[in-house]
Design a protein around this motif. Structure first.
Motif, PDB file in Angstrom:
ATOM      1  N   SER A 178      64.721   6.035  57.464  1.00  0.00           N
ATOM      2  CA  SER A 178      65.415   6.106  56.172  1.00  0.00           C
ATOM      3  C   SER A 178      65.477   4.736  55.504  1.00  0.00           C
ATOM      4  O   SER A 178      65.769   3.733  56.161  1.00  0.00           O
ATOM      5  N   ALA A 180      67.345   4.534  52.582  1.00  0.00           N
ATOM      6  CA  ALA A 180      68.308   4.896  51.530  1.00  0.00           C
ATOM      7  C   ALA A 180      68.979   3.664  50.928  1.00  0.00           C
ATOM      8  O   ALA A 180      69.113   3.554  49.703  1.00  0.00           O
ATOM      9  N   GLU A 181      69.387   2.709  51.775  1.00  0.00           N
ATOM     10  CA  GLU A 181      70.137   1.555  51.237  1.00  0.00           C
ATOM     11  C   GLU A 181      69.219   0.634  50.433  1.00  0.00           C
ATOM     12  O   GLU A 181      69.643   0.024  49.454  1.00  0.00           O
ATOM     13  N   GLU A 183      66.627   1.767  48.686  1.00  0.00           N
ATOM     14  CA  GLU A 183      66.412   2.494  47.432  1.00  0.00           C
ATOM     15  C   GLU A 183      67.627   2.349  46.513  1.00  0.00           C
ATOM     16  O   GLU A 183      67.489   2.147  45.304  1.00  0.00           O
ATOM     17  N   GLU A 184      68.813   2.419  47.107  1.00  0.00           N
ATOM     18  CA  GLU A 184      70.051   2.282  46.323  1.00  0.00           C
ATOM     19  C   GLU A 184      70.112   0.880  45.683  1.00  0.00           C
ATOM     20  O   GLU A 184      70.456   0.729  44.515  1.00  0.00           O
ATOM     21  N   PHE A 185      69.719  -0.116  46.456  1.00  0.00           N
ATOM     22  CA  PHE A 185      69.732  -1.488  45.946  1.00  0.00           C
ATOM     23  C   PHE A 185      68.679  -1.651  44.845  1.00  0.00           C
ATOM     24  O   PHE A 185      68.947  -2.243  43.788  1.00  0.00           O
ATOM     25  N   ALA A 187      67.622   0.507  42.847  1.00  0.00           N
ATOM     26  CA  ALA A 187      67.967   1.268  41.640  1.00  0.00           C
ATOM     27  C   ALA A 187      68.921   0.486  40.728  1.00  0.00           C
ATOM     28  O   ALA A 187      69.124   0.848  39.568  1.00  0.00           O
ATOM     29  N   LYS A 188      69.507  -0.597  41.228  1.00  0.00           N
ATOM     30  CA  LYS A 188      70.421  -1.392  40.399  1.00  0.00           C
ATOM     31  C   LYS A 188      69.617  -2.218  39.399  1.00  0.00           C
ATOM     32  O   LYS A 188      68.411  -2.428  39.580  1.00  0.00           O
ATOM     33  N   ARG A 193      71.322  -6.870  40.998  1.00  0.00           N
ATOM     34  CA  ARG A 193      70.698  -7.268  42.268  1.00  0.00           C
ATOM     35  C   ARG A 193      70.815  -8.777  42.466  1.00  0.00           C
ATOM     36  O   ARG A 193      71.121  -9.268  43.545  1.00  0.00           O
ATOM     37  N   LYS A 279      63.264  -4.220  52.505  1.00  0.00           N
ATOM     38  CA  LYS A 279      62.491  -4.039  51.265  1.00  0.00           C
ATOM     39  C   LYS A 279      61.015  -4.332  51.575  1.00  0.00           C
ATOM     40  O   LYS A 279      60.103  -3.614  51.150  1.00  0.00           O
TER      41      LYS A 279
END
Ligand code: SF4
Ligand code: SF4
Ligand code: SF4
Length: 317
Positions: A178, A180-181, A183-185, A187-188, A193, A279
């Motif tokens: 995963s 997820a974190e 992707e969440e970062f 998306a900012k 960021r 990343k």
């Protein structure tokens, strides 16, 4: 875990007795609660000190580079990924290495445990099935083990060692990795960021524990230690320089990072280094369908190419 410890001790003793190895690198009981420590057994008596538990968090690949003697290592999934990557970089001689693989379900994060007991001193911890009992002066608290695992371990899909000479324990069922974190970062907004990274880098004391804990960081002279030229300041009072340090460290890890989280675990300031390292892991996976240390046969991704690689700027018709 006691049973696994016993099997590891037996395996280590046999290897040492039969002189198949000169050294077994594993873990021993730490001197503080919730800690195990890297341990080097050279005799069968010392092999009795080897253990396996939920605190064997260090990446032991760090102790295997450029060894001349025959070595056995007790290695979980992420250690073995780093070992595979280091074999490809000619830092470890596979012929001299015996891997005692251990399928790993995750390691307990001391900081999360301490938070759970309101910052009080933990004097003992007992694992009972899927629960952890934390004990100290005047308190005894139960918590779900899954919630106390390191973030890296909660999202880890590679607890099974990908190569081994002997496996201690049952292989785990497959999981999806995963991001997820990350992707969440991602998306900012750029400003958000930048602000988050600046705040994280403000905390850095430039102790280099992250670099030293990383099995893939082995340059004889790190660019931050150079004096001529001096690439960045030697002090930690510039968040920009701290970010340059981490930025270059992460670029050096592209296609090499074993996603073990050892750098983040080692950081005394609790800096979210995985925002950067993962990343890089995600980008390499997305662009080249490659994850470091998973396939012993393929070439390191940035040492190889196909004409399908998405880097048109490198090619001219
Ligand atoms: S990252 Fe995976 S293999 Fe490594 S300690 Fe955590 S769960 Fe185990
Ligand atoms: S371990 Fe943490 S505080 Fe130390 S240099 Fe690395 S990021 Fe900075
Ligand atoms: S950069 Fe961090 S996560 Fe990646 S291999 Fe090194 S210690 Fe492990």
């Amino acid at each position: 875990m006691q049973e696994q410890s016993k099997l590891i001790q037996e395996a280590a003793k046999k290897l040492l007795e039969e002189k198949k190895v000169d050294l077994v690198v594993g873990f021993a009981q730490g001197s503080l609660p919730l800690r195990s420590t890297p341990y080097f057994a050279r005799t069968t008596a010392e092999a009795d000190n080897l253990i396996w538990d939920e605190y064997c968090e260090n990446n032991l690949a760090n102790y295997l580079r450029k060894r001349e003697e025959k070595v056995a290592v007790v290695a979980k999934g992420c250690d073995v990924r780093a070992i595979v990557a280091l074999i490809k970089e000619n830092q470890i001689n596979r012929d001299n290495l015996y891997i005692i693989g251990v399928p790993c379900q995750g390691m307990i994060d001391r900081k999360k445990a301490k938070k759970q007991v309101g910052g009080k001193e933990i004097l003992a911890a007992e694992i009972s099935g899927e629960e952890v009992v934390l004990k100290g002066k005047g308190f005894e608290t139960k918590g779900a083990k899954a919630e106390l695992l390191y973030d890296t371990c909660q999202r880890c899909a590679y607890g099974n060692p990908v190569i081994y000479d002997q496996l201690i324990g049952e292989e785990l069922s497959a999981k999806e990795v995963s991001f997820a974190e990350v992707e969440e970062f991602a998306a900012k907004s750029a400003a958000e960021r930048s602000a988050i990274l600046a705040a994280e880098m403000e905390k850095c004391i430039r102790c280099y524990a992250c670099r030293n804990a990383c099995p893939m960081c082995y340059c004889q002279e790190c660019f931050v230690d150079c004096s001529t030229p001096q690439w960045i300041s030697k002090r930690a009072n510039s968040a920009k320089d701290n970010l340059i340090f981490q930025g270059v460290r992460v670029f050096h890890q592209m296609g090499r990072c074993a996603d073990c989280g050892a750098c983040e675990r080692a950081c005394p300031m609790g800096i979210k280094l995985s925002l950067l390292t993962r990343k890089g892991v995600k980008d390499v996976k997305d662009m080249f369908n490659y994850e470091a240390g998973l396939n012993p046969e393929d070439k390191p991704v940035l040492n190889d190419f196909t004409t399908e690689d998405p880097q048109a700027f490198l090619m001219k018709e």
